[in-house]
Enzyme design. Structure first.
Site: not given
Ligand SMILES: NC(=O)c1ccc[n+]([C@@H]2O[C@H](COP(=O)([O-])OP(=O)(O)OC[C@H]3O[C@@H](n4cnc5c(N)ncnc54)[C@H](O)[C@@H]3O)[C@@H](O)[C@H]2O)c1
Length: 288
Positions: A62, A89, A156, A160, A191
């Site tokens: 975590d 990430n 959020y 970021k 996602t």
């Molecule tokens: N999907 C999008 O549109 C998008 C766009 C810009 C940025 N992001 C960023 O990309 C990154 C990955 O997100 P994603 O799109 O794969 O979404 P996702 O929800 O599939 O993955 C996020 C992962 O982070 C893990 N997580 C959550 N809290 C946690 C914690 N306290 N400790 C460790 N792990 C934790 C979750 O279990 C999950 O596996 C994130 O930082 C998200 O903000 C996503």
């Protein structure tokens, strides 16, 4: 100079998620060994089964736990003898209904900052001695929200923007070491987390439709982000924008935001939607 990912050891947080797991697969294809971490051991174990067990270490982690971050790095070095890249990430957004700053739950606001900002800091801080020792790289997943208006997603967006700033500082501070630091800016990616803005809540989805032209709302698969990450790491790119259509907006953000914020703030359809969202937040809370 090209950075060869073959034989490099890469730590990924949030590895079981969409972008994390797609990136793990792409890095593995390029010859890296992986330290896969997420909040569920079962989830990282399942992902690890896709790879040769010699080249993967799945660990529960975590990111809000600073001591656990140090332990993850210690175990990575114990297992592989080194750590070359830390990909911070992991990220979260609202659990339920997206809320405004006036209506959001105080604890949830803090939790988002805790994961999305301090989680990055914990990971980066623990990994830095190894990254510097191996002239490696820190890569942090920011977002287009680093520069877009964060309405109904403020903690959020604030996180970021903050991690983008952290990495700019870090990149300069590492200048003399041979190590480097980069920011990843994914656009809307298919996602779990993106469901907050697309489809998960009807009002938030409509807000997005109102605020952004169609070509900026097109989603991409996480595999496209993963390919961008690998290319970016190979080139030690300071900024990795995927898809590339967001790059000019990021570059022109000063001007773009001045006009965009003004238009959004005066948009009466948006005023109505924000009002409806706030009512929904309050209604949902009253039912809990
Ligand atoms: N999907 C999008 O549109 C998008 C766009 C810009 C940025 N992001 C960023 O990309 C990154 C990955 O997100 P994603 O799109 O794969 O979404 P996702 O929800 O599939 O993955 C996020 C992962 O982070 C893990 N997580 C959550 N809290 C946690 C914690 N306290 N400790 C460790 N792990 C934790 C979750 O279990 C999950 O596996 C994130 O930082 C998200 O903000 C996503």
């Amino acid at each position: 100079m090209s950075y060869d990912l073959r034989g490099k050891v890469v730590l990924i947080t949030g590895a079981a998620g969409g972008i994390g797991s797609a990136t793990a697969r792409e890095l593995y294809r390029n010859g890296s060994s992986l330290v896969l971490t997420d909040t569920s051991q079962i989830a990282v174990d399942t992902l690890a089964q896709e790879f040769n067990s010699q080249n993967v270490l799945p660990l529960v982690f975590d990111v809000t736990d600073a001591e656990a971050a140090k332990e993850v790095v210690r175990r990575a070095v114990e297992r592989f003898g080194r750590l070359d890249v830390a990909f911070a990430n992991a990220g979260i957004s609202w659990r339920g209904v997206p809320a405004t700053l006036r209506t959001c739950d105080e604890a949830e606001f803090r939790r988002i900052i805790e994961v999305d900002l301090f989680g990055v800091w914990n990971t980066m801080r623990a990994a830095l001695p190894e990254i510097v020792r191996n002239r490696g790289q820190v890569l942090v997943t920011s977002s287009i929200y680093a520069y877009l208006n964060g309405m109904a997603n403020a903690p959020y967006a604030a996180s970021k923007a903050a991690v983008e700033s952290l990495i700019r500082s870090l990149r300069t501070e590492l200048g003399a070491t041979g190590a480097s630091a980069s920011v990843l800016y994914p656009g809307w990616t298919e996602t779990a987390i993106a469901k907050v803005a697309f489809g998960g809540n009807a009002i938030a989805t409509e807000m997005n439709r109102t605020a952004l032209p169609a070509f900026l709302r097109r989603t991409i698969p996480p595999e496209q982000v993963a390919q961008g990450v690998v290319r970016g790491l190979q080139k030690r790119q300071p900024r990795i924008a995927v898809p590339a259509r967001w790059a000019p907006i990021s570059m022109m953000r000063g001007l773009f935001n001045m006009f965009a914020d003004r238009l959004l703030t005066r948009n009466t359809h948006l005023h109505r939607l924000i009002g409806q969202l706030e009512e929904e937040v309050v209604r949902t809370r009253d039912c809990d």
